[in-house]
Motif scaffolding. Structure first.
Motif, PDB file in Angstrom:
ATOM      1  N   ASP A   2       0.681  -1.124   0.003  1.00 22.02           N
ATOM      2  CA  ASP A   2      -0.156   0.088  -0.055  1.00 22.02           C
ATOM      3  C   ASP A   2       1.085   1.350  -0.003  1.00 22.02           C
ATOM      4  OD1 ASP A   2      -2.051   1.767   0.434  1.00 22.02           O
ATOM      5  OD2 ASP A   2      -2.621   1.333   2.360  1.00 22.02           O
ATOM      6  N   ASP A   3       1.584   1.472   1.097  1.00 13.96           N
ATOM      7  CA  ASP A   3       2.576   2.598   1.271  1.00 13.96           C
ATOM      8  C   ASP A   3       3.493   2.136   2.256  1.00 13.96           C
ATOM      9  OD1 ASP A   3       1.900   4.111   3.908  1.00 13.96           O
ATOM     10  OD2 ASP A   3      -0.082   3.710   2.864  1.00 13.96           O
ATOM     11  N   PHE A   4       4.660   2.958   2.513  1.00 11.93           N
ATOM     12  CA  PHE A   4       5.785   2.669   3.318  1.00 11.93           C
ATOM     13  C   PHE A   4       5.353   2.951   4.902  1.00 11.93           C
ATOM     14  CE2 PHE A   4       6.668   6.916   2.486  1.00 11.93           C
ATOM     15  CZ  PHE A   4       6.947   7.514   3.679  1.00 11.93           C
ATOM     16  N   THR A   5       4.071   3.309   5.061  1.00 13.57           N
ATOM     17  CA  THR A   5       3.730   3.416   6.552  1.00 13.57           C
ATOM     18  C   THR A   5       2.734   2.182   6.839  1.00 13.57           C
ATOM     19  OG1 THR A   5       1.927   4.849   6.105  1.00 13.57           O
ATOM     20  CG2 THR A   5       4.020   5.884   6.512  1.00 13.57           C
ATOM     21  N   GLU A   6       2.223   1.403   6.139  1.00 11.27           N
ATOM     22  CA  GLU A   6       1.313   0.483   6.261  1.00 11.27           C
ATOM     23  C   GLU A   6       1.511  -0.645   7.351  1.00 11.27           C
ATOM     24  OE1 GLU A   6       1.584  -2.901   3.128  1.00 11.27           O
ATOM     25  OE2 GLU A   6       2.591  -1.162   2.117  1.00 11.27           O
ATOM     26  N   GLN A   7       0.860  -1.096   7.813  1.00  6.04           N
ATOM     27  CA  GLN A   7       0.893  -2.063   8.867  1.00  6.04           C
ATOM     28  C   GLN A   7       1.199  -3.441   8.223  1.00  6.04           C
ATOM     29  OE1 GLN A   7      -2.216  -2.810  11.865  1.00  6.04           O
ATOM     30  NE2 GLN A   7      -2.390  -0.582  12.347  1.00  6.04           N
ATOM     31  N   ILE A   8       2.690  -3.804   8.568  1.00 10.22           N
ATOM     32  CA  ILE A   8       3.221  -5.059   7.766  1.00 10.22           C
ATOM     33  C   ILE A   8       2.895  -6.285   8.253  1.00 10.22           C
ATOM     34  CG2 ILE A   8       5.329  -5.748   6.627  1.00 10.22           C
ATOM     35  CD1 ILE A   8       6.555  -2.889   7.734  1.00 10.22           C
ATOM     36  N   LYS A   9       2.658  -7.151   7.388  1.00  9.23           N
ATOM     37  CA  LYS A   9       2.376  -8.641   7.686  1.00  9.23           C
ATOM     38  C   LYS A   9       3.562  -9.271   7.520  1.00  9.23           C
ATOM     39  CE  LYS A   9      -2.536  -8.064   5.924  1.00  9.23           C
ATOM     40  NZ  LYS A   9      -2.352  -6.722   5.408  1.00  9.23           N
ATOM     41  N   ASP A  10       3.667 -10.383   8.002  1.00  9.04           N
ATOM     42  CA  ASP A  10       4.866 -11.252   8.172  1.00  9.04           C
ATOM     43  C   ASP A  10       5.206 -11.626   6.723  1.00  9.04           C
ATOM     44  OD1 ASP A  10       4.978 -11.222  10.782  1.00  9.04           O
ATOM     45  OD2 ASP A  10       4.120 -13.082  11.176  1.00  9.04           O
ATOM     46  N   ARG A  11       4.241 -11.777   5.731  1.00  7.59           N
ATOM     47  CA  ARG A  11       4.535 -12.380   4.439  1.00  7.59           C
ATOM     48  C   ARG A  11       5.050 -11.436   3.600  1.00  7.59           C
ATOM     49  NH1 ARG A  11       0.532  -9.999   1.579  1.00  7.59           N
ATOM     50  NH2 ARG A  11      -1.190  -9.442   2.334  1.00  7.59           N
ATOM     51  N   GLN A  12       5.163  -9.897   3.975  1.00  7.55           N
ATOM     52  CA  GLN A  12       5.760  -8.851   3.296  1.00  7.55           C
ATOM     53  C   GLN A  12       7.228  -8.773   3.574  1.00  7.55           C
ATOM     54  OE1 GLN A  12       2.210  -6.222   4.604  1.00  7.55           O
ATOM     55  NE2 GLN A  12       3.460  -5.246   2.838  1.00  7.55           N
ATOM     56  N   PHE A  13       7.589  -9.197   4.614  1.00  6.88           N
ATOM     57  CA  PHE A  13       9.010  -9.021   5.083  1.00  6.88           C
ATOM     58  C   PHE A  13      10.058 -10.013   3.949  1.00  6.88           C
ATOM     59  CE2 PHE A  13       7.378  -8.080   9.267  1.00  6.88           C
ATOM     60  CZ  PHE A  13       7.925  -6.881   9.343  1.00  6.88           C
ATOM     61  N   ILE A  14      11.049  -9.421   3.619  1.00  5.42           N
ATOM     62  CA  ILE A  14      12.009 -10.052   2.564  1.00  5.42           C
ATOM     63  C   ILE A  14      12.767 -11.120   3.524  1.00  5.42           C
ATOM     64  CG2 ILE A  14      13.731  -9.898   0.811  1.00  5.42           C
ATOM     65  CD1 ILE A  14      12.576  -7.261   0.360  1.00  5.42           C
ATOM     66  N   LYS A  15      12.849 -12.270   3.500  1.00  8.54           N
ATOM     67  CA  LYS A  15      13.377 -13.230   4.402  1.00  8.54           C
ATOM     68  C   LYS A  15      14.950 -13.197   4.321  1.00  8.54           C
ATOM     69  CE  LYS A  15       9.342 -14.548   5.690  1.00  8.54           C
ATOM     70  NZ  LYS A  15       8.674 -14.025   7.023  1.00  8.54           N
ATOM     71  N   GLY A  16      15.555 -13.358   5.340  1.00  7.80           N
ATOM     72  CA  GLY A  16      16.889 -13.431   5.463  1.00  7.80           C
ATOM     73  C   GLY A  16      17.787 -12.142   5.218  1.00  7.80           C
ATOM     74  N   MET A  17      17.142 -11.032   5.299  1.00 13.33           N
ATOM     75  CA  MET A  17      17.716  -9.582   4.834  1.00 13.33           C
ATOM     76  C   MET A  17      17.553  -8.911   5.893  1.00 13.33           C
ATOM     77  SD  MET A  17      17.029  -8.978   0.734  1.00 13.33           S
ATOM     78  CE  MET A  17      18.352  -7.910   0.548  1.00 13.33           C
ATOM     79  N   ASP A  18      17.296  -9.304   7.472  1.00  7.85           N
ATOM     80  CA  ASP A  18      17.321  -8.239   8.381  1.00  7.85           C
ATOM     81  C   ASP A  18      18.664  -7.816   8.687  1.00  7.85           C
ATOM     82  OD1 ASP A  18      14.672  -9.368   8.366  1.00  7.85           O
ATOM     83  OD2 ASP A  18      14.975 -10.323  10.398  1.00  7.85           O
ATOM     84  N   MET A  19      18.749  -6.643   8.903  1.00  2.24           N
ATOM     85  CA  MET A  19      19.945  -6.071   9.452  1.00  2.24           C
ATOM     86  C   MET A  19      20.018  -5.420  10.771  1.00  2.24           C
ATOM     87  SD  MET A  19      20.944  -4.037   5.854  1.00  2.24           S
ATOM     88  CE  MET A  19      19.012  -3.574   5.575  1.00  2.24           C
ATOM     89  N   LYS A  20      21.107  -5.724  11.639  1.00  2.00           N
ATOM     90  CA  LYS A  20      21.263  -4.949  13.037  1.00  2.00           C
ATOM     91  C   LYS A  20      22.032  -3.855  13.240  1.00  2.00           C
ATOM     92  CE  LYS A  20      22.150  -6.836  17.999  1.00  2.00           C
ATOM     93  NZ  LYS A  20      22.376  -8.060  18.721  1.00  2.00           N
ATOM     94  N   ILE A  21      21.783  -2.791  13.554  1.00  2.00           N
ATOM     95  CA  ILE A  21      22.539  -1.680  13.804  1.00  2.00           C
ATOM     96  C   ILE A  21      22.748  -1.293  15.081  1.00  2.00           C
ATOM     97  CG2 ILE A  21      22.754   0.913  13.099  1.00  2.00           C
ATOM     98  CD1 ILE A  21      22.414  -1.000  10.761  1.00  2.00           C
ATOM     99  N   GLU A  22      24.205  -1.475  15.652  1.00  3.48           N
ATOM    100  CA  GLU A  22      24.541  -1.350  16.911  1.00  3.48           C
ATOM    101  C   GLU A  22      24.594  -0.023  17.088  1.00  3.48           C
ATOM    102  OE1 GLU A  22      24.939  -3.606  19.245  1.00  3.48           O
ATOM    103  OE2 GLU A  22      25.033  -5.559  18.256  1.00  3.48           O
ATOM    104  N   LEU A  23      24.231   0.572  18.078  1.00  2.00           N
ATOM    105  CA  LEU A  23      23.887   2.117  18.721  1.00  2.00           C
ATOM    106  C   LEU A  23      25.164   2.549  19.634  1.00  2.00           C
ATOM    107  CD1 LEU A  23      20.337   2.857  18.733  1.00  2.00           C
ATOM    108  CD2 LEU A  23      21.642   2.905  16.865  1.00  2.00           C
ATOM    109  N   ASN A  24      25.436   3.471  19.469  1.00  3.56           N
ATOM    110  CA  ASN A  24      26.565   3.779  20.599  1.00  3.56           C
ATOM    111  C   ASN A  24      26.020   3.880  21.974  1.00  3.56           C
ATOM    112  OD1 ASN A  24      28.279   4.458  18.331  1.00  3.56           O
ATOM    113  ND2 ASN A  24      27.447   6.587  18.392  1.00  3.56           N
TER     114      ASN A  24
END
Length: 374
Positions: free
Chosen positions: A350-372
């Protein structure tokens, strides 16, 4: 790509429900999409909200100019749902920003004393506009405008032809710093149902201008007209950066699958706003076709903090070049200190603010950003 920590389970257990996108937010998206040139326009229903029309035309002009140079601009409208969501009970003492429900960043600013009380007003005949409070964190400059007029009641007034909402009656809105207008990034709407005669404005400061050293203190001239009134209103508003806790990280995390490579190049986090610089590349391409551009444009980036809370998406703008889409993405920061952020690319339906369903996530592409850590 294997995931060293169980993000999905953690998010399912802890993620909180995000605010439902309001009609005014939908209208803002439609208006922005209408302003884009055909080559980069998303499918959208007819816009119903004409405000900021001239400002959006200036953004479109910049888009066309960039296209002549062989680079196409992609822009999505500011979609902060706070613009139409109601306020909580108004506090007797303290910041009005503390009462904002949907934008966690602005609410935190009010709660933690990161706002600045000012006294800026302008009058014309029997119409008066007042600005008493501002927020500036280096990425967003926000302010509230209270309007007083004899024919203004519950956020609506007679413009001589029709009864219109106050926010719909504003035209030719510009935000100037040191005589220079900001190209796009200025958005506004009602502050809430309990304050119908007050408008919330936000100017997103472009990353290149912030990097060039916009001072911690500056005066902005905000100009606009109101339908039915032959007068240009000018508000001179002082802004002061009150956030010293600013984290700038260059994670350079990269993930890939058979079709795309996605990366987060830079992250800037304040207690109010999170800015993400992303790059998406399409494999096997040296130049993008219109269909390729649409494919990349339909990939969003959802961000979660270390408690599983999703950061509210506010704005996204980007450039196509070669086989890539480079974007600057703005989010409202969640309250409290986070040890890390999780960035999850997803397929936009729909748009980039939509409520995201599990099936919409692109599998295996999660990124973790360590903060200071402080």
């Amino acid at each position: 790509m294997s995931n060293p920590f169980n993000i999905d389970q953690e998010l399912r257990e802890q993620a909180k429900e995000r605010p439902v996108m309001s009609e005014i937010v939908r209208n803002r998206i439609d208006t922005t999409l209408e302003s884009l040139p055909e080559a980069t326009m998303l499918n959208s229903e007819q816009s119903r909200n004409p405000r900021l029309r001239r400002g959006l035309r200036r953004t479109a002009a910049a888009t066309i100019a960039a296209g002549v140079l062989g680079i196409t601009v992609f822009a999505s409208g500011f979609v902060s749902p706070v613009m139409a969501d109601s306020l909580r009970s108004i506090p007797l003492v303290g910041s009005l920003f503390s009462s904002i429900e949907a934008d966690m960043g602005l609410r935190t600013a009010g709660d933690e004393g990161l706002t600045k009380f000012v006294n800026s007003n302008v009058s014309f005949k029997d119409v008066k506009l007042e600005v008493k409070e501002t927020i500036y964190d280096g990425t967003r400059a926000a302010f509230l405008v209270h309007v007083t007029a004899p024919n203004l009641k519950n956020g609506e007034y007679d413009n001589g032809k029709d009864i219109v909402k106050l926010s719909d009656g504003m035209d030719n809105v510009f935000f100037n710093v040191n005589g220079t207008g900001q190209e796009g990034g200025l958005f506004y709407g009602p502050a809430g149902q309990t304050q119908p005669d007050t408008l919330l404005f936000e100017q997103v400061i472009p990353a290149n201008q912030a990097a060039a050293g916009l001072p911690d203190q500056f005066n902005a001239e905000v100009t606009f007209t109101l339908q039915g009134i032959d007068h240009e209103f000018k508000l001179n508003i002082p802004f002061t950066k009150t956030t010293e806790d600013i984290q700038h990280i260059e994670p350079n995390v990269i993930v890939s699958n058979d079709l795309i490579t996605a990366s987060v190049m830079e992250t800037q986090v304040t207690p109010i706003t999170t800015r993400l610089s992303t790059v998406i590349s399409l494999h096997g391409k040296s130049m993008l076709t219109a269909k390729d551009e649409e494919q990349l444009r339909n990939i969003g980036f959802a961000i979660y903090d270390d408690q599983g809370r999703q950061l509210t998406a506010l704005n996204a703008e980007g450039l196509y070049g070669g086989n890539q889409l480079k974007s600057e993405r703005i989010y409202a920061t969640t309250p409290g200190d986070s040890a890390y952020l999780v960035v999850k690319p997803f397929e936009i339906e729909d748009d980039f603010t939509e409520q995201i369903k599990d099936r919409q996530f692109i599998k295996g592409m999660d990124m973790k950003i360590e903060l200071n850590q402080p």
